[in-house]
Design a protein around this motif. Structure first.
Motif, PDB file in Angstrom:
ATOM      1  N   GLU A 261      23.479  -7.360  41.574  1.00 17.57           N
ATOM      2  CA  GLU A 261      24.820  -6.932  41.989  1.00 17.57           C
ATOM      3  C   GLU A 261      25.869  -7.878  41.416  1.00 17.57           C
ATOM      4  O   GLU A 261      26.934  -7.453  40.962  1.00 17.57           O
ATOM      5  CB  GLU A 261      24.916  -6.904  43.510  1.00 17.57           C
ATOM      6  CG  GLU A 261      26.317  -6.552  44.032  1.00 17.57           C
ATOM      7  CD  GLU A 261      26.454  -6.814  45.526  1.00 17.57           C
ATOM      8  OE1 GLU A 261      27.508  -7.354  45.930  1.00 17.57           O
ATOM      9  OE2 GLU A 261      25.506  -6.484  46.275  1.00 17.57           O
ATOM     10  N   GLU A 265      28.336  -7.271  37.342  1.00 18.44           N
ATOM     11  CA  GLU A 265      29.737  -6.957  37.599  1.00 18.44           C
ATOM     12  C   GLU A 265      30.581  -7.207  36.354  1.00 18.44           C
ATOM     13  O   GLU A 265      30.290  -8.094  35.552  1.00 18.44           O
ATOM     14  CB  GLU A 265      30.278  -7.818  38.744  1.00 18.44           C
ATOM     15  CG  GLU A 265      29.808  -7.396  40.113  1.00 18.44           C
ATOM     16  CD  GLU A 265      30.442  -8.239  41.213  1.00 18.44           C
ATOM     17  OE1 GLU A 265      31.004  -9.304  40.887  1.00 18.44           O
ATOM     18  OE2 GLU A 265      30.366  -7.833  42.372  1.00 18.44           O
ATOM     19  N   ASP A 266      31.627  -6.435  36.208  1.00 16.29           N
ATOM     20  CA  ASP A 266      32.580  -6.682  35.125  1.00 16.29           C
ATOM     21  C   ASP A 266      33.259  -8.031  35.342  1.00 16.29           C
ATOM     22  O   ASP A 266      33.518  -8.444  36.470  1.00 16.29           O
ATOM     23  CB  ASP A 266      33.640  -5.578  35.087  1.00 16.29           C
ATOM     24  CG  ASP A 266      33.076  -4.236  34.646  1.00 16.29           C
ATOM     25  OD1 ASP A 266      32.012  -4.232  33.983  1.00 16.29           O
ATOM     26  OD2 ASP A 266      33.693  -3.201  34.972  1.00 16.29           O
TER      27      ASP A 266
END
Length: 321
Positions: A261, A265-266
């Motif tokens: 997660e 992520e960007d």
């Protein structure tokens, strides 16, 4: 637990913090001239690449620039892109020899397989990377998620180098991420999952073991012997549990999910296309790297081809370290 503290410093970066000048090392004209003279010498007096030593050649300008690479790997953002070898002026073997010499100025190349392979070609062989098959994902065209190289060995390389000889027709984009920053994010957002990542997981050893030894290896994702070190490869972890014939524990699966997660992520990774002649170097225990899936050219002579070196100054040069 000593690792349960936020990490600061140049190694704990986010994408928005990183400038090209933090990781790009442009080969100078003087270094380029040295490289051309070395290629001429190699053509006149050929030797196997693995016996070539930087001290055998006059390359002071190149030494200076590769010293900067080592400084970035140890004290900076922990990855460097070296731009670039004039590969249009040499064949693949000559380019690999120059890459070997420049990399040897950074650190000592070590074996990447039990058979002593020192120079490893990253090519799609058309095989499948199934659990226990020994086929590494880098021999396929599939996506390879963020990982440390050789996470399934007792002594992984400290540094990983890649030379791009040819790009894919489509895809194969490179990404790097700071596992120090990922650790900070886990500490903030998933502190309940972080302790599990300091406990062992099973890794598939990719058939790199002697007869009678176990096909799996147990190690934690994070350890902190003074500086946080990561050992992460979800492909080998999933395969390790498959080989054990058991599911990953619920807490372990949740911790791995929390890790992904964060890392996917960007804004956390620096992404780039490694171009022919460019070299990438990473601190293999502080950073993770990945590549997207790719589609290759149909012609064998045009297929995506990277050359990898593993480097470590300590222990044996043999695969187990």
């Amino acid at each position: 637990m000593t690792g349960m503290l936020a990490i600061d410093g140049a190694s704990a970066w986010l994408e928005r913090h990183v400038r090209p000048e933090d990781y790009r090392v442009e080969l100078s004209a003087e270094c380029g001239d040295e490289i051309r003279r070395v290629v001429d010498e190699i053509r006149a007096f050929p030797l196997p690449t693995i016996v070539l030593r930087p001290d055998d050649f006059a390359m002071p300008a190149c030494h200076e620039q590769m010293t900067r690479v080592r400084h970035i790997l140890d004290h900076g953002v922990r990855f460097a892109i070296v731009d670039r070898l004039p590969i249009a002026e040499m064949d693949a073997n000559e380019a690999t020899s120059i890459y070997w010499l420049l990399s040897s100025m950074v650190s000592r190349p070590v074996a990447q397989k039990l058979d002593g392979t020192l120079i490893y070609d990253v090519l799609d062989t058309g095989q499948e990377a199934l659990p226990g098959s020994g086929v590494r994902p880098d021999k396929t065209s599939i996506e390879i998620r963020f990982h440390n190289d050789n996470a399934y060995n007792n002594t992984p390389p400290d540094y990983v180098g890649l030379l791009c000889l040819r790009q894919a027709m489509r895809g194969g984009h490179s990404r790097v991420i700071s596992f120090h920053s990922a650790h900070n994010a886990l500490l903030t957002r998933h502190p309940n999952h972080l302790p599990r990542l300091y406990q062992p997981f099973w890794f598939d050893r990719q058939r790199e073991y002697h007869p009678g030894e176990s096909a799996v290896f147990a190690a934690p994702v994070f350890e902190n012997p003074g500086e946080l070190k990561a050992r992460f490869s979800v492909h080998q972890i999933n395969s390790g549990y498959t080989l054990r014939g058991e599911p990953i524990d619920t807490e372990g699966a949740a911790a791995i999910a929390a890790m992904f997660e964060i890392v996917e992520e960007d804004g956390l990774s620096v992404d780039f296309d490694l171009e022919p002649g460019q070299m990438q170097f990473v601190d293999n225990r502080a950073l993770g790297h990945s590549r997207t899936a790719f589609v290759d050219y149909p012609e064998a002579e045009r297929k995506r081809h990277l050359v990898r070196l593993w480097m470590r100054d300590r222990g044996r040069r043999a695969y187990p370290g």
